[in-house]
Design a protein around this motif. Sequence first.
Motif, PDB file in Angstrom:
ATOM      1  N   MET A 196       0.849  -1.197   0.000  1.00  0.00           N
ATOM      2  CA  MET A 196       0.000   0.000   0.000  1.00  0.00           C
ATOM      3  C   MET A 196       0.886   1.249   0.000  1.00  0.00           C
ATOM      4  SD  MET A 196      -2.593   1.397   2.984  1.00  0.00           S
ATOM      5  CE  MET A 196      -3.702  -0.008   2.943  1.00  0.00           C
ATOM      6  N   SER A 197       0.627   2.163  -0.933  1.00  0.00           N
ATOM      7  CA  SER A 197       1.322   3.439  -0.890  1.00  0.00           C
ATOM      8  C   SER A 197       0.637   4.331   0.136  1.00  0.00           C
ATOM      9  CB  SER A 197       1.304   4.096  -2.266  1.00  0.00           C
ATOM     10  OG  SER A 197      -0.034   4.340  -2.668  1.00  0.00           O
ATOM     11  N   GLY A 198       1.218   5.466   0.431  1.00  0.00           N
ATOM     12  CA  GLY A 198       0.608   6.383   1.370  1.00  0.00           C
ATOM     13  C   GLY A 198       1.198   6.283   2.763  1.00  0.00           C
ATOM     14  N   ILE A 199       0.488   6.855   3.732  1.00  0.00           N
ATOM     15  CA  ILE A 199       0.978   6.993   5.103  1.00  0.00           C
ATOM     16  C   ILE A 199       0.181   6.095   6.040  1.00  0.00           C
ATOM     17  CG2 ILE A 199       1.263   8.584   7.045  1.00  0.00           C
ATOM     18  CD1 ILE A 199       1.489  10.849   4.958  1.00  0.00           C
ATOM     19  N   SER A 200       0.903   5.335   6.865  1.00  0.00           N
ATOM     20  CA  SER A 200       0.292   4.576   7.963  1.00  0.00           C
ATOM     21  C   SER A 200       0.532   5.333   9.263  1.00  0.00           C
ATOM     22  CB  SER A 200       0.905   3.176   8.073  1.00  0.00           C
ATOM     23  OG  SER A 200       0.603   2.384   6.957  1.00  0.00           O
ATOM     24  N   VAL A 201      -0.543   5.645   9.969  1.00  0.00           N
ATOM     25  CA  VAL A 201      -0.450   6.269  11.290  1.00  0.00           C
ATOM     26  C   VAL A 201      -0.597   5.167  12.332  1.00  0.00           C
ATOM     27  CG1 VAL A 201      -1.440   7.942  12.881  1.00  0.00           C
ATOM     28  CG2 VAL A 201      -1.447   8.413  10.418  1.00  0.00           C
ATOM     29  N   ILE A 202       0.408   5.017  13.193  1.00  0.00           N
ATOM     30  CA  ILE A 202       0.397   3.963  14.212  1.00  0.00           C
ATOM     31  C   ILE A 202       0.274   4.613  15.589  1.00  0.00           C
ATOM     32  CG2 ILE A 202       1.708   2.061  15.245  1.00  0.00           C
ATOM     33  CD1 ILE A 202       3.019   1.705  12.465  1.00  0.00           C
ATOM     34  N   ILE A 203      -0.765   4.227  16.326  1.00  0.00           N
ATOM     35  CA  ILE A 203      -1.064   4.850  17.620  1.00  0.00           C
ATOM     36  C   ILE A 203      -1.089   3.797  18.720  1.00  0.00           C
ATOM     37  CG2 ILE A 203      -2.652   6.327  18.893  1.00  0.00           C
ATOM     38  CD1 ILE A 203      -3.903   7.146  16.220  1.00  0.00           C
ATOM     39  N   PRO A 204      -0.056   3.746  19.566  1.00  0.00           N
ATOM     40  CA  PRO A 204      -0.149   2.911  20.765  1.00  0.00           C
ATOM     41  C   PRO A 204      -0.922   3.680  21.841  1.00  0.00           C
ATOM     42  CG  PRO A 204       1.977   3.996  20.712  1.00  0.00           C
ATOM     43  CD  PRO A 204       1.234   4.436  19.464  1.00  0.00           C
ATOM     44  N   THR A 205      -1.754   2.993  22.586  1.00  0.00           N
ATOM     45  CA  THR A 205      -2.518   3.691  23.610  1.00  0.00           C
ATOM     46  C   THR A 205      -2.718   2.806  24.828  1.00  0.00           C
ATOM     47  OG1 THR A 205      -4.572   4.924  24.052  1.00  0.00           O
ATOM     48  CG2 THR A 205      -4.742   2.985  22.595  1.00  0.00           C
ATOM     49  N   PHE A 206      -2.682   3.444  26.003  1.00  0.00           N
ATOM     50  CA  PHE A 206      -2.932   2.737  27.258  1.00  0.00           C
ATOM     51  C   PHE A 206      -3.699   3.664  28.182  1.00  0.00           C
ATOM     52  CE2 PHE A 206      -1.513   1.728  31.666  1.00  0.00           C
ATOM     53  CZ  PHE A 206      -2.169   0.512  31.786  1.00  0.00           C
ATOM     54  N   ASN A 207      -4.982   3.350  28.395  1.00  0.00           N
ATOM     55  CA  ASN A 207      -5.853   4.147  29.264  1.00  0.00           C
ATOM     56  C   ASN A 207      -5.844   5.629  28.886  1.00  0.00           C
ATOM     57  OD1 ASN A 207      -6.677   1.904  30.696  1.00  0.00           O
ATOM     58  ND2 ASN A 207      -5.185   2.177  32.346  1.00  0.00           N
ATOM     59  N   MET A 208      -5.988   5.903  27.589  1.00  0.00           N
ATOM     60  CA  MET A 208      -5.960   7.277  27.075  1.00  0.00           C
ATOM     61  C   MET A 208      -7.154   7.506  26.148  1.00  0.00           C
ATOM     62  SD  MET A 208      -3.058   8.838  28.146  1.00  0.00           S
ATOM     63  CE  MET A 208      -2.513  10.001  26.899  1.00  0.00           C
ATOM     64  N   ARG A 209      -8.324   6.994  26.524  1.00  0.00           N
ATOM     65  CA  ARG A 209      -9.455   7.028  25.608  1.00  0.00           C
ATOM     66  C   ARG A 209      -9.808   8.444  25.174  1.00  0.00           C
ATOM     67  NH1 ARG A 209     -14.329   8.220  25.077  1.00  0.00           N
ATOM     68  NH2 ARG A 209     -14.634   8.868  27.232  1.00  0.00           N
ATOM     69  N   GLN A 210      -9.894   9.368  26.112  1.00  0.00           N
ATOM     70  CA  GLN A 210     -10.285  10.742  25.761  1.00  0.00           C
ATOM     71  C   GLN A 210      -9.234  11.410  24.895  1.00  0.00           C
ATOM     72  OE1 GLN A 210     -11.220  12.658  29.501  1.00  0.00           O
ATOM     73  NE2 GLN A 210     -13.316  11.880  29.473  1.00  0.00           N
ATOM     74  N   ALA A 211      -7.964  11.203  25.216  1.00  0.00           N
ATOM     75  CA  ALA A 211      -6.892  11.768  24.398  1.00  0.00           C
ATOM     76  C   ALA A 211      -6.913  11.146  23.004  1.00  0.00           C
ATOM     77  CB  ALA A 211      -5.540  11.534  25.066  1.00  0.00           C
ATOM     78  N   LEU A 212      -7.181   9.848  22.936  1.00  0.00           N
ATOM     79  CA  LEU A 212      -7.240   9.154  21.650  1.00  0.00           C
ATOM     80  C   LEU A 212      -8.316   9.769  20.761  1.00  0.00           C
ATOM     81  CD1 LEU A 212      -6.382   6.788  19.810  1.00  0.00           C
ATOM     82  CD2 LEU A 212      -8.074   5.369  21.011  1.00  0.00           C
ATOM     83  N   GLU A 213      -9.427  10.138  21.351  1.00  0.00           N
ATOM     84  CA  GLU A 213     -10.509  10.755  20.584  1.00  0.00           C
ATOM     85  C   GLU A 213     -10.037  12.053  19.939  1.00  0.00           C
ATOM     86  OE1 GLU A 213     -15.141  12.312  21.239  1.00  0.00           O
ATOM     87  OE2 GLU A 213     -14.036  11.325  22.875  1.00  0.00           O
TER      88      GLU A 213
END
Length: 250
Positions: free
Chosen positions: A1-18
Amino acid sequence: MSGISVIIPTFNMRQALERCLGRIVEQTLQPSEIVIVDDGSTDGTAVWVGEHKSSVPIETIFISQNHTGASAARNNGFSHSMGELIIFLDADVVLKKHALERLQRTLYQQSTINNQHLQVGYAYSSFRWGWKKFSSYPFDANRLQKMPYIHTTSLIKREALPEKPFDEQLKRLQDWDLYLTLLERGYGGVYIPEVLFTVEVKGSMSAWLPSIMYQIPFSRFGVKISTLEKYRAAEHAIKDKHRISNKTNL
């Protein structure tokens, strides 16, 4: 796949993730996919993502894993990504709307770094950590061997990255280790002297220590500061790993 992959690790950060996802959706240059890796959250992150994933107008992959740390989560996300360009965003990172477009354009403007015999493997920028601006420095291999000055959030060519970009044994300075690894693989970066993202903090900057604090030899005066001691231990571990002289202090 061309383009950009955004990778987001998260731990108990639901509001920030939003908030993080909201700004990704608003990018002037849309990524081709978002890979969210939930590192064992207990705050309802999985349920929230399940309820809202279909409303995100970008292909979104959600992965759950046991709580093993951000480095393992980033590696897991990378292994499931397909983009030719990669950007690792912690869940508390909020991009400027033109961040991806600016990073990609800069990344492709030149193929090599003048006088340093390195290929351009990534683009990075200034940023804010709460209210404090971190301006960083133009790329220099010698400086990079002496001090960490590039945030994890840069746009990186997939071809520059090893199979597991992050050392899962390290608890601190994983970003410094990453860019030293890329340097050993023959890649450097190009710097954008512009704030392209903000790292959100909750209420205060108490966890942050100004750079001058790392330069004061407190141990000579019999003073021990836990944060500084852990930082120094991590600094020595990375210098040993990359065979950099520990005689050079930050």
